[in-house]
Design an enzyme around this catalytic site. Sequence first.
Site, PDB file in Angstrom:
ATOM      1  N   ARG A  19      -0.077  83.116 139.626  1.00  0.00           N
ATOM      2  CA  ARG A  19      -0.667  81.777 139.613  1.00  0.00           C
ATOM      3  C   ARG A  19       0.055  80.876 140.612  1.00  0.00           C
ATOM      4  NH1 ARG A  19      -0.605  79.645 133.560  1.00  0.00           N
ATOM      5  NH2 ARG A  19       1.614  80.083 133.824  1.00  0.00           N
ATOM      6  N   GLY A  20      -0.545  79.710 140.861  1.00  0.00           N
ATOM      7  CA  GLY A  20       0.120  78.653 141.604  1.00  0.00           C
ATOM      8  C   GLY A  20       0.536  79.028 143.014  1.00  0.00           C
ATOM      9  N   ARG A  42       4.341  86.683 131.785  1.00  0.00           N
ATOM     10  CA  ARG A  42       3.651  86.315 130.548  1.00  0.00           C
ATOM     11  C   ARG A  42       2.130  86.276 130.670  1.00  0.00           C
ATOM     12  NH1 ARG A  42       7.861  81.530 128.846  1.00  0.00           N
ATOM     13  NH2 ARG A  42       9.234  82.788 127.532  1.00  0.00           N
ATOM     14  N   ASN A  67      10.389  90.562 133.909  1.00  0.00           N
ATOM     15  CA  ASN A  67      11.178  89.331 133.861  1.00  0.00           C
ATOM     16  C   ASN A  67      12.289  89.456 134.892  1.00  0.00           C
ATOM     17  OD1 ASN A  67      12.817  87.164 133.345  1.00  0.00           O
ATOM     18  ND2 ASN A  67      13.227  87.669 131.209  1.00  0.00           N
ATOM     19  N   VAL A  68      12.121  88.799 136.028  1.00  0.00           N
ATOM     20  CA  VAL A  68      13.067  88.968 137.120  1.00  0.00           C
ATOM     21  C   VAL A  68      14.401  88.266 136.859  1.00  0.00           C
ATOM     22  CG1 VAL A  68      11.273  89.341 138.842  1.00  0.00           C
ATOM     23  CG2 VAL A  68      12.092  87.006 138.390  1.00  0.00           C
ATOM     24  N   ASN A  94       9.881  83.682 144.320  1.00  0.00           N
ATOM     25  CA  ASN A  94       9.102  82.497 143.961  1.00  0.00           C
ATOM     26  C   ASN A  94       9.137  82.184 142.472  1.00  0.00           C
ATOM     27  OD1 ASN A  94       6.625  80.544 144.198  1.00  0.00           O
ATOM     28  ND2 ASN A  94       5.973  82.132 142.757  1.00  0.00           N
ATOM     29  N   TYR A 156      15.785  67.025 134.923  1.00  0.00           N
ATOM     30  CA  TYR A 156      15.653  68.177 135.826  1.00  0.00           C
ATOM     31  C   TYR A 156      16.992  68.855 136.100  1.00  0.00           C
ATOM     32  CZ  TYR A 156      12.682  70.445 139.433  1.00  0.00           C
ATOM     33  OH  TYR A 156      11.923  71.305 140.182  1.00  0.00           O
ATOM     34  N   LYS A 163      18.117  75.328 141.713  1.00  0.00           N
ATOM     35  CA  LYS A 163      17.588  75.310 143.075  1.00  0.00           C
ATOM     36  C   LYS A 163      18.695  75.047 144.093  1.00  0.00           C
ATOM     37  CE  LYS A 163      13.263  76.007 141.982  1.00  0.00           C
ATOM     38  NZ  LYS A 163      12.548  77.257 142.353  1.00  0.00           N
ATOM     39  N   THR A 194      -1.140  71.731 141.976  1.00  0.00           N
ATOM     40  CA  THR A 194      -1.458  72.975 141.300  1.00  0.00           C
ATOM     41  C   THR A 194      -2.216  72.672 140.011  1.00  0.00           C
ATOM     42  OG1 THR A 194       0.608  72.947 140.052  1.00  0.00           O
ATOM     43  CG2 THR A 194       0.631  74.057 142.197  1.00  0.00           C
TER      44      THR A 194
END
Length: 263
Positions: A19-20, A42, A67-68, A94, A156, A163, A194
């Site tokens: 997705r996205g 998922r 699951n990375v 990503n 965040y 990040k 998105t």
Amino acid sequence: MPESLPFAGKIAVITGSGRGIGRAIAMHFANLGADVVINFFRNRAPAEAACQEIQAMGRQALLVKANVGTDEGLDHLFEMVTQQYTGLDFFISNAASGYNRPALEQKPRGWDWTLNINARALLFGAQRAVPLMAPRGGGAIVSISSPGSQRVIPDYVAVGASKAALEAITRYLAVELAPLNIVVNAVSPGVVETEALQYFDSVRNEENIIGRAIRQTPAGRLVTPEDVAQVTAFLCSPAASMIRGQTIVVDGGYTLPVQSGQA
């Protein structure tokens, strides 16, 4: 190699690509001729749909649930790649997740989950990708970051820290992998339009988030997943071979002006 298919014969692993932004990257790489490994954890249905769309283009698409953020997940992903293909050309880290809470309310479990998927997966995914790239004469690794790596975004802290770590790992990998002709960079999108953002916007009881972001973007529109995909593909092209360890901001100028109340 046809000019219109510069990635013909190339293999790309794109994590979180059902997705996205990840899906847009997968589609763009397939349009350029690459065979693509679609990874999800998922949400199977959209990932399967992405595979079918890629196969309809005449490309190969391998679907891998993993699951990375775990060693087991990364092992499974790259074992499947090794079984299906003889090597790898592009690794796009990503996949992203996070628990958004104020710093003083962040929990160890949410912190570990976020750091593992967003940053750890790049480092240990690269360790598994490099042996598949080196025999093919090199390749490219691109990680997807966020302005929260340097700017303070409400609630965040875990994602922002992850990040920031991802961008640091990108720089270290860029130097260490340069002798193997593996180019490593990051892309940092701004506010991206998105489905998730549209949903979030629809359930908020305050001013329209998307409309406000557009007004604050000098380019006059939001970044699209396709914008991010095009820059990601450029960083995997020979034209970007001398760009190493950089974080390329793709935000239409959103982070440039000092917003009202910040001066």
